[in-house]
Structure formats: C-alpha cells, structure tokens
Design an enzyme around this catalytic site. Structure first.
Site, PDB file in Angstrom:
ATOM      1  N   LYS A  28      81.863 -12.975 -44.181  1.00  0.00           N
ATOM      2  CA  LYS A  28      80.523 -12.636 -44.663  1.00  0.00           C
ATOM      3  C   LYS A  28      80.606 -11.600 -45.793  1.00  0.00           C
ATOM      4  CE  LYS A  28      79.367 -15.123 -41.057  1.00  0.00           C
ATOM      5  NZ  LYS A  28      79.797 -16.487 -41.079  1.00  0.00           N
ATOM      6  N   ARG A  59     103.106 -13.997 -38.705  1.00  0.00           N
ATOM      7  CA  ARG A  59     102.128 -13.949 -37.604  1.00  0.00           C
ATOM      8  C   ARG A  59     101.924 -12.517 -37.110  1.00  0.00           C
ATOM      9  NH1 ARG A  59     103.468 -15.066 -32.503  1.00  0.00           N
ATOM     10  NH2 ARG A  59     105.183 -16.443 -33.078  1.00  0.00           N
TER      11      ARG A  59
HETATM   12  N1  PLP Z   1      79.907 -12.299 -35.796  1.00  0.00           N
HETATM   13  C1  PLP Z   1      78.759 -12.570 -36.443  1.00  0.00           C
HETATM   14  C2  PLP Z   1      77.655 -11.569 -36.370  1.00  0.00           C
HETATM   15  C3  PLP Z   1      78.595 -13.756 -37.160  1.00  0.00           C
HETATM   16  O1  PLP Z   1      77.437 -14.000 -37.786  1.00  0.00           O
HETATM   17  C4  PLP Z   1      79.671 -14.680 -37.198  1.00  0.00           C
HETATM   18  C5  PLP Z   1      79.554 -15.950 -37.931  1.00  0.00           C
HETATM   19  O2  PLP Z   1      78.496 -16.331 -38.390  1.00  0.00           O
HETATM   20  C6  PLP Z   1      80.840 -14.371 -36.493  1.00  0.00           C
HETATM   21  C7  PLP Z   1      80.931 -13.171 -35.822  1.00  0.00           C
HETATM   22  C8  PLP Z   1      81.997 -15.330 -36.463  1.00  0.00           C
HETATM   23  O3  PLP Z   1      82.687 -15.261 -37.666  1.00  0.00           O
HETATM   24  P1  PLP Z   1      83.561 -16.462 -38.262  1.00  0.00           P
HETATM   25  O4  PLP Z   1      82.611 -17.559 -38.616  1.00  0.00           O
HETATM   26  O5  PLP Z   1      84.244 -15.829 -39.430  1.00  0.00           O
HETATM   27  O6  PLP Z   1      84.504 -16.873 -37.202  1.00  0.00           O
END
Ligand code: PLP
Length: 390
Positions: free
Chosen positions: A207, A57
């Site tokens: 992403k 962790r």
């Molecule tokens: N920030 C942005 C710009 C996003 O598009 C997303 C998810 O789509 C997140 C944060 C959150 O990420 P996660 O889905 O990995 O928790």
C-alpha cells in the site's frame, strides 16, 4: 539519525557500509546466496539474524535496508520484510501462537486477516474473542489464562474506525499480553503505534509504503529484540521472505512517502467534505469529519486522517455500480495506497464473504463505495466523481 523527522528519514535510507564511497541509492542485491571464506563464519551466519548475509530466505542487503528503514521510521528495534502483508501477519500469528492459545482481536478487521484468524481457529485450535477497537474494558473482560495476543488495526478498512491504541495497548501490557497493530492505513507518518505501547507493528508494504501499485510486500516490526529474534527463526522456516527487487521498489517508494501522504490526506479531506454535502450521498465515513464516531480519538492519535474514505449512496448497490462505471480518472480496482485513485464496493468485493447481518455490524451498506484517494489534482478528482454521481 534518531533526531531526524520521518519526512527526512524516508529520503536518507540505510545503506550498507562500503569503504571509501558508497552509492547514493541502495543497489539491488539480486542473489539467492552469499560466498564465505571461513566455514565457521558461515555456520554461525545460519543461526542468527545479525550475522553475515548467508541465504536469500534469511535476508539480503537490499531487504535488510528496507527492514532497517521501516524499523527506524516506526521506532522499533528490528523488522522482518515479507513477500506480502499477509506474509507478515502469518509470520507473527503462527510464530507466536500455539494450539490452545486464545487471541483477542478487534471486531472490524481487514478481510484477509479475519479469514486467517478463522483458519487458526478451525485448524490449529486457537480460540478468538472479538472486542470493539476502543473498549479496554471489553478487552479485560475477554482475557483468559491462555490469552496470548491482542490484534488491532490503527485505522479500519473501509469505515475508518480508529483503535484506541493507548488504552488498548496499556490494558494488554497490564495483562501480560503482546499487542500487534496493523498500521498499514496510517503509515508511520500519521501514527507510530510503539509510542502508544504496541509490541509489534504490521504493514502491508503493497500500500502506502511502496506507493506505486507495483509491489506486493509486507513487514513485521518489533519493539524489542528478543521477540524479533524469536519470530525471525520462525520466518526463516515459514519462507515468507521478501524478494530483493520488491524490497528495492519499496525503498524507492518510501523516499516520497512524506509528500505522498500529505497529498493523499488533503485530497481525501476535499472529497469527504464535498461528498458529505452531495444530495445523492447519505453518509461519508472518514475519521477527519466531525460526524465520524472516531473523530475525537483520531485527532489525538493521528497527525492526519488518512487517504481512504467510504460513502453510502442512498440509492443502494446498483447506484454504486453505476457510479463506479461512470468514472474515468478514478479506476475500478482493488487495493489502496498507490498514486492512482481506486474505487470499489466492499459488499461485493473485499467483504463479500460477510452475511447481511455481519455487513450491518461493520456498518457497511449495499451502496457503500470505498475510495482509496490518490495524489491526482483534487479538482480533477472531484470533477470525475461529481459527474459520476450525476
Ligand atoms: N492489512 C491491511 C490493513 C490491508 O488492507 C491488507 C490488504 O489489503 C493487508 C493487511 C494484506 O496485505 P497484502 O495484500 O500485501 O498481503
């Protein structure tokens, strides 16, 4: 390695030091804990992030390699890898804000972040003021004695507005506020917010960083060591840590980030340009088009314009639904940043919680379709999209 360009640094990732030789790629340290010979060394390891590895962790060699890789790419001092992008956002906001604090956030935010901020307001007595992402005057006017943080996104979802990072971060710094920038849509290949004065950079590694639609992960990157250490203690308590296998998949994806971003951006350019000329399309939202309100700023701030675009179908929501179900190469699915092209309608999915008036404020119409452009051959994508439009 500081002199190397990001495209080279993503290929040559940080490795643990092993005597004599070492593996070319980072191994997966699939262990929850570490063995010590000396109880004093073990005790010390619990109290700081830069000591020996102690417990999963806290961090792990594979996770640490990812943290160092992304900190290096962003030009930050250190990073904390988390189990999701929301994990990174929660770690930073909960780690730095206290009840009674005030937060200034840009108006158009990723839906999960907007919900998280609403929760902070409702449950923890944090107050929030929303300002346009390119208006340092509005930021200055919103400041109160209890303001702590400014929260921005380099490129917004789905309309592609670009935050004026130099102006907004400079105003935040002048006012003694910490600026946090979600750089998920740009990646450090297109923009490095620390170069424009940001203090903390957030990524959903789900992403582009991992890039293959097979990982959920996140990172918070810190410009300075003191803030990193403060938030690290909170991250350990919160338990938002990254799993070694997810970190390994992200490292593996990171090695092709440079190539993938080139193709995401060039494919997005081709689709945006052709969509803008199509009679069924009333507007295209991509900051690389001269018609986009952020075009000039994007040209100064970004080395390319990103792989996400949105467009409006003149015939509205049902036309959008018909379009999406007529596609065969592009897939009807959430998320973005992977190699596959994905489409969805924000009004019925990511932004469905917004009222009609709020949707209009974000510039999202009933017939707006978002395309997270993948790395397929651009002409195959266009053939698929143009037949679905017909
Ligand atoms: N920030 C942005 C710009 C996003 O598009 C997303 C998810 O789509 C997140 C944060 C959150 O990420 P996660 O889905 O990995 O928790």
């Amino acid at each position: 390695m500081t002199h190397l360009r990001p495209e080279t640094r993503t290929v040559h990732l940080p490795q643990p030091s092993v005597e004599g030789s070492r593996p070319i790629t980072m191994p997966i340290y699939q262990t929850s804990g570490f063995v010590f010979d000396d109880p004093a060394v073990m005790g010390d390891a619990f109290s700081r992030p830069d000591g020996p590895f102690v417990y999963g962790r806290y961090t792990n060699p594979t996770v640490r390699s990812l943290e160092q890789a992304v900190a290096g790419l962003e030009g930050g001092a250190a990073a904390i890898a988390t189990g999701s992008g929301m994990g990174a956002i929660n770690t930073v906001l909960l780690g730095l804000l206290r009840p009674g604090d005030h937060l200034i956030a840009q108006k158009a935010l990723y839906g999960g972040t907007a919900a998280m901020i609403n929760d902070l307001v409702a449950r923890f007595g944090v107050t929030v003021t929303h300002v346009p992402e390119d208006d340092p005057g509005a930021l200055r006017a919103a400041v109160r004695p209890e303001t702590r943080l400014v929260y921005l996104e380099t490129i917004t979802n789905p309309m592609g507005q670009v935050a004026d990072l130099p102006a907004m971060c400079a105003a935040a710094r002048e006012l003694g506020l910490t600026s946090v920038v979600d750089n998920t849509f740009a990646t450090p290949l297109l923009c490095r917010p620390f170069e424009h004065g940001a203090d903390i950079v957030i990524h959903s590694a789900t992403k582009y960083l991992s890039g293959h639609t097979d990982v959920v992960g996140g990172l918070a990157v810190f410009a300075d060591d003191a803030t990193y250490k403060k938030v690290w203690h909170y991250a350990v308590e919160l338990g938002a840590s990254a799993d070694p296998f997810a970190a390994w998949l992200t490292l593996r994806g990171l090695q092709t980030l440079g190539l993938r971003m080139e193709r995401h951006c060039s494919n997005a350019r081709l689709l945006a340009t052709r969509l803008a000329e199509h009679p069924a399309v009333s507007a295209v939202h991509w900051p690389g088009l001269p018609s986009h309100p952020s075009y000039e700023l994007a040209g100064k701030l970004l080395s390319d314009f990103g792989g996400v675009l949105a467009f409006d179908l003149a015939a509205g929501r049902e036309a959008g639904e018909r379009f999406m179900s007529s596609l065969s190469v592009a897939l009807l699915a959430p998320s973005l940043g992977g190699v596959e092209t994905l489409v969805m309608q924000p009004a019925t999915t990511s932004h469905r919680a917004l009222s009609a008036a709020e949707l209009a404020r974000h510039g999202i119409a009933e017939g707006t379709v978002r395309i997270a452009v993948g790395i397929e051959h651009p002409e195959d994508l266009w053939a698929d999209i143009s037949q679905a439009l017909t």
